[in-house]
Design a protein around this motif. Sequence first.
Motif, PDB file in Angstrom:
ATOM      1  N   SER A  50       0.823  -1.399   0.058  1.00 49.02           N
ATOM      2  CA  SER A  50       0.078  -0.154  -0.190  1.00 49.02           C
ATOM      3  C   SER A  50       0.902   0.929  -0.051  1.00 49.02           C
ATOM      4  O   SER A  50       2.097   0.925   0.747  1.00 49.02           O
ATOM      5  CB  SER A  50      -1.057   0.284   1.067  1.00 49.02           C
ATOM      6  N   GLN A  51       0.339   2.042  -0.344  1.00 48.74           N
ATOM      7  CA  GLN A  51       1.087   3.525  -0.801  1.00 48.74           C
ATOM      8  C   GLN A  51       0.467   4.629  -0.145  1.00 48.74           C
ATOM      9  O   GLN A  51      -0.672   5.130  -0.094  1.00 48.74           O
ATOM     10  CB  GLN A  51       1.155   4.251  -1.937  1.00 48.74           C
ATOM     11  N   GLN A  52       1.468   5.028   0.852  1.00 49.55           N
ATOM     12  CA  GLN A  52       1.426   5.765   2.373  1.00 49.55           C
ATOM     13  C   GLN A  52       1.095   7.339   1.758  1.00 49.55           C
ATOM     14  O   GLN A  52       0.240   8.733   1.789  1.00 49.55           O
ATOM     15  CB  GLN A  52       2.491   5.729   3.473  1.00 49.55           C
ATOM     16  N   GLY A  53       2.485   7.910   1.209  1.00 49.89           N
ATOM     17  CA  GLY A  53       2.107   9.203   0.342  1.00 49.89           C
ATOM     18  C   GLY A  53       1.724   9.678  -0.843  1.00 49.89           C
ATOM     19  O   GLY A  53       0.978   8.264  -1.869  1.00 49.89           O
ATOM     20  N   GLU A  54       0.447  10.412  -0.910  1.00 50.36           N
ATOM     21  CA  GLU A  54      -0.680  10.323  -2.320  1.00 50.36           C
ATOM     22  C   GLU A  54       0.408  11.870  -2.342  1.00 50.36           C
ATOM     23  O   GLU A  54       0.020  12.996  -2.109  1.00 50.36           O
ATOM     24  CB  GLU A  54      -1.703  10.626  -2.195  1.00 50.36           C
ATOM     25  N   GLU A  55       0.970  12.427  -4.040  1.00 47.06           N
ATOM     26  CA  GLU A  55       1.626  13.209  -4.516  1.00 47.06           C
ATOM     27  C   GLU A  55       0.490  14.204  -5.226  1.00 47.06           C
ATOM     28  O   GLU A  55      -0.569  13.564  -5.814  1.00 47.06           O
ATOM     29  CB  GLU A  55       3.032  13.274  -5.329  1.00 47.06           C
ATOM     30  N   ASP A  56       0.649  15.210  -5.189  1.00 47.17           N
ATOM     31  CA  ASP A  56      -0.792  16.448  -5.202  1.00 47.17           C
ATOM     32  C   ASP A  56      -0.021  17.643  -6.290  1.00 47.17           C
ATOM     33  O   ASP A  56       1.141  18.358  -5.038  1.00 47.17           O
ATOM     34  CB  ASP A  56      -2.050  15.744  -4.588  1.00 47.17           C
ATOM     35  N   PRO A  57      -0.012  17.933  -7.496  1.00 44.07           N
ATOM     36  CA  PRO A  57      -0.985  17.380  -8.372  1.00 44.07           C
ATOM     37  C   PRO A  57      -0.022  15.752  -9.465  1.00 44.07           C
ATOM     38  O   PRO A  57       1.118  15.500  -8.783  1.00 44.07           O
ATOM     39  CB  PRO A  57      -1.209  18.414 -10.254  1.00 44.07           C
ATOM     40  N   GLN A  58      -0.643  14.434  -9.969  1.00 41.01           N
ATOM     41  CA  GLN A  58      -0.224  13.804 -10.299  1.00 41.01           C
ATOM     42  C   GLN A  58       1.015  14.611 -11.863  1.00 41.01           C
ATOM     43  O   GLN A  58       2.058  13.808 -11.959  1.00 41.01           O
ATOM     44  CB  GLN A  58      -0.837  13.102 -11.073  1.00 41.01           C
ATOM     45  N   ALA A  59       1.137  15.555 -13.025  1.00 41.91           N
ATOM     46  CA  ALA A  59       1.426  16.322 -13.246  1.00 41.91           C
ATOM     47  C   ALA A  59       2.041  17.972 -13.391  1.00 41.91           C
ATOM     48  O   ALA A  59       0.404  17.904 -13.229  1.00 41.91           O
ATOM     49  CB  ALA A  59       0.911  15.593 -14.793  1.00 41.91           C
ATOM     50  N   LEU A  60       2.589  18.456 -13.540  1.00 39.27           N
ATOM     51  CA  LEU A  60       3.024  19.891 -13.245  1.00 39.27           C
ATOM     52  C   LEU A  60       3.533  20.092 -14.178  1.00 39.27           C
ATOM     53  O   LEU A  60       4.230  19.726 -14.977  1.00 39.27           O
ATOM     54  CB  LEU A  60       3.314  20.263 -11.838  1.00 39.27           C
ATOM     55  N   SER A  61       3.506  21.512 -15.592  1.00 38.15           N
ATOM     56  CA  SER A  61       4.118  22.290 -16.860  1.00 38.15           C
ATOM     57  C   SER A  61       4.317  23.111 -16.508  1.00 38.15           C
ATOM     58  O   SER A  61       2.828  24.004 -16.105  1.00 38.15           O
ATOM     59  CB  SER A  61       3.184  21.852 -18.034  1.00 38.15           C
ATOM     60  N   ILE A  62       5.313  23.434 -16.289  1.00 39.11           N
ATOM     61  CA  ILE A  62       5.960  24.900 -16.230  1.00 39.11           C
ATOM     62  C   ILE A  62       6.389  25.326 -16.757  1.00 39.11           C
ATOM     63  O   ILE A  62       7.646  24.466 -18.087  1.00 39.11           O
ATOM     64  CB  ILE A  62       6.025  25.724 -14.749  1.00 39.11           C
ATOM     65  N   GLN A  63       6.664  27.376 -16.893  1.00 37.04           N
ATOM     66  CA  GLN A  63       8.070  27.791 -18.255  1.00 37.04           C
ATOM     67  C   GLN A  63       9.182  28.484 -16.842  1.00 37.04           C
ATOM     68  O   GLN A  63       8.980  27.820 -15.678  1.00 37.04           O
ATOM     69  CB  GLN A  63       7.597  29.247 -17.909  1.00 37.04           C
ATOM     70  N   GLU A  64      10.026  27.772 -17.920  1.00 35.30           N
ATOM     71  CA  GLU A  64      11.065  28.129 -17.076  1.00 35.30           C
ATOM     72  C   GLU A  64      11.429  29.255 -16.289  1.00 35.30           C
ATOM     73  O   GLU A  64      11.164  30.533 -16.802  1.00 35.30           O
ATOM     74  CB  GLU A  64      12.134  28.297 -18.334  1.00 35.30           C
ATOM     75  N   GLY A  65      12.766  29.175 -15.280  1.00 35.59           N
ATOM     76  CA  GLY A  65      12.243  30.596 -13.957  1.00 35.59           C
ATOM     77  C   GLY A  65      10.523  30.827 -12.910  1.00 35.59           C
ATOM     78  O   GLY A  65      10.720  31.619 -12.587  1.00 35.59           O
ATOM     79  N   GLU A  66       9.635  29.961 -13.404  1.00 33.04           N
ATOM     80  CA  GLU A  66       8.463  29.989 -12.728  1.00 33.04           C
ATOM     81  C   GLU A  66       8.753  28.863 -11.726  1.00 33.04           C
ATOM     82  O   GLU A  66       9.639  28.433 -11.728  1.00 33.04           O
ATOM     83  CB  GLU A  66       7.451  29.690 -13.364  1.00 33.04           C
ATOM     84  N   ASN A  67       7.506  29.166 -10.766  1.00 26.57           N
ATOM     85  CA  ASN A  67       8.441  28.362  -9.110  1.00 26.57           C
ATOM     86  C   ASN A  67       7.203  27.005  -9.111  1.00 26.57           C
ATOM     87  O   ASN A  67       6.617  27.205 -10.404  1.00 26.57           O
ATOM     88  CB  ASN A  67       7.852  29.515  -7.542  1.00 26.57           C
ATOM     89  N   ALA A  68       7.832  25.876  -8.499  1.00 28.88           N
ATOM     90  CA  ALA A  68       7.474  24.823  -8.925  1.00 28.88           C
ATOM     91  C   ALA A  68       6.483  24.046  -7.218  1.00 28.88           C
ATOM     92  O   ALA A  68       7.186  24.321  -6.467  1.00 28.88           O
ATOM     93  CB  ALA A  68       7.181  23.631  -9.832  1.00 28.88           C
TER      94      ALA A  68
ATOM     95  N   ARG B 270      14.523  25.315 -13.813  1.00 24.90           N
ATOM     96  CA  ARG B 270      14.894  25.281 -14.597  1.00 24.90           C
ATOM     97  C   ARG B 270      14.860  24.183 -15.814  1.00 24.90           C
ATOM     98  O   ARG B 270      14.399  22.979 -15.270  1.00 24.90           O
ATOM     99  CB  ARG B 270      16.510  24.748 -14.340  1.00 24.90           C
ATOM    100  N   ALA B 271      15.179  23.909 -16.949  1.00 23.06           N
ATOM    101  CA  ALA B 271      14.955  22.661 -17.101  1.00 23.06           C
ATOM    102  C   ALA B 271      15.572  21.584 -16.881  1.00 23.06           C
ATOM    103  O   ALA B 271      14.432  20.271 -17.100  1.00 23.06           O
ATOM    104  CB  ALA B 271      15.283  22.974 -18.860  1.00 23.06           C
ATOM    105  N   ALA B 272      16.715  21.641 -16.336  1.00 20.45           N
ATOM    106  CA  ALA B 272      16.830  20.277 -15.552  1.00 20.45           C
ATOM    107  C   ALA B 272      15.996  20.150 -14.477  1.00 20.45           C
ATOM    108  O   ALA B 272      16.243  18.608 -13.812  1.00 20.45           O
ATOM    109  CB  ALA B 272      18.343  20.756 -15.462  1.00 20.45           C
ATOM    110  N   ASP B 273      15.488  20.836 -13.794  1.00 21.13           N
ATOM    111  CA  ASP B 273      14.316  20.638 -12.696  1.00 21.13           C
ATOM    112  C   ASP B 273      12.974  18.979 -13.344  1.00 21.13           C
ATOM    113  O   ASP B 273      12.860  18.758 -13.108  1.00 21.13           O
ATOM    114  CB  ASP B 273      13.983  21.461 -11.710  1.00 21.13           C
ATOM    115  N   THR B 274      13.254  18.775 -14.567  1.00 23.75           N
ATOM    116  CA  THR B 274      12.462  17.738 -15.269  1.00 23.75           C
ATOM    117  C   THR B 274      12.746  16.493 -15.128  1.00 23.75           C
ATOM    118  O   THR B 274      13.531  16.044 -15.627  1.00 23.75           O
ATOM    119  CB  THR B 274      12.064  18.262 -16.983  1.00 23.75           C
TER     120      THR B 274
END
Lengths: 115, 111
Positions: B1-19, B80-84
């Motif tokens: 069973s999985q304890q943690g549930e992350e949210d959102p499942q997917a996130l797309s942002i522009q370089e320089g923005e905060n995630a 940064r793009a490298a954070d993908t």
Amino acid sequence: DAGVTQSPTHLIKTRGQQVTLRCSPKSGHDTVSWYQQALGQGPQFIFQYYEEEERQRGNFPDRFSGHQFPNYSSELNVNALLLGDSALYLCASSPIQGSTNTEAFFGQGTRLTVV
Amino acid sequence: SQQGEEDPQALSIQEGENATMNCSYKTSINNLQWYRQNSGRGLVHLILIRSNEREKHSGRLRVTLDTSKKSSSLLITASRAADTASYFCATDVGANSKLTFGKGITLSVRP
């Protein structure tokens, strides 16, 4: 300082065969844990070894077994492979048993494909 | 069973923005850790926060923990793009206990 190393990186096996995966922990770490990560899922805990003994076990059948050697390295063995065993197998090491520091460091994994 | 549930499942942002990524869990924990995974390879340890800590920083990363809500957030500033990558939270219930992971969040940073 070498981190956690795993071998091999990729492996293809046939159903029913047996496989052995290997892991060397980070220097100074004596506890090794194994995880299975299916595609698109988070890692699932298989078992943990310390002092050459299995200390904790997740919900995996007896086909999954392991071993830890005096130098803290570890092996994961899977018998009678099923197609569903195809996954990324990750090894994690952590510091001295009983420490409050539970940071776990992972290797690059072994990608097992069962055909 | 999985304890943690992350949210959102997917996130797309522009370089320089905060995630900002969130993680919720079900039982009391000892520590919560965040990991990054590139292209189905190994997990890279990002940060550990203990149950008695509320906030922790490491470079461009900021992690918060709210044990009353059983939740944590990971903020990556100036992305940064490298954070993908895929990001996972993992919890444990004591020293040397197993880690329980969520399903992960896929972050895409567009150049």
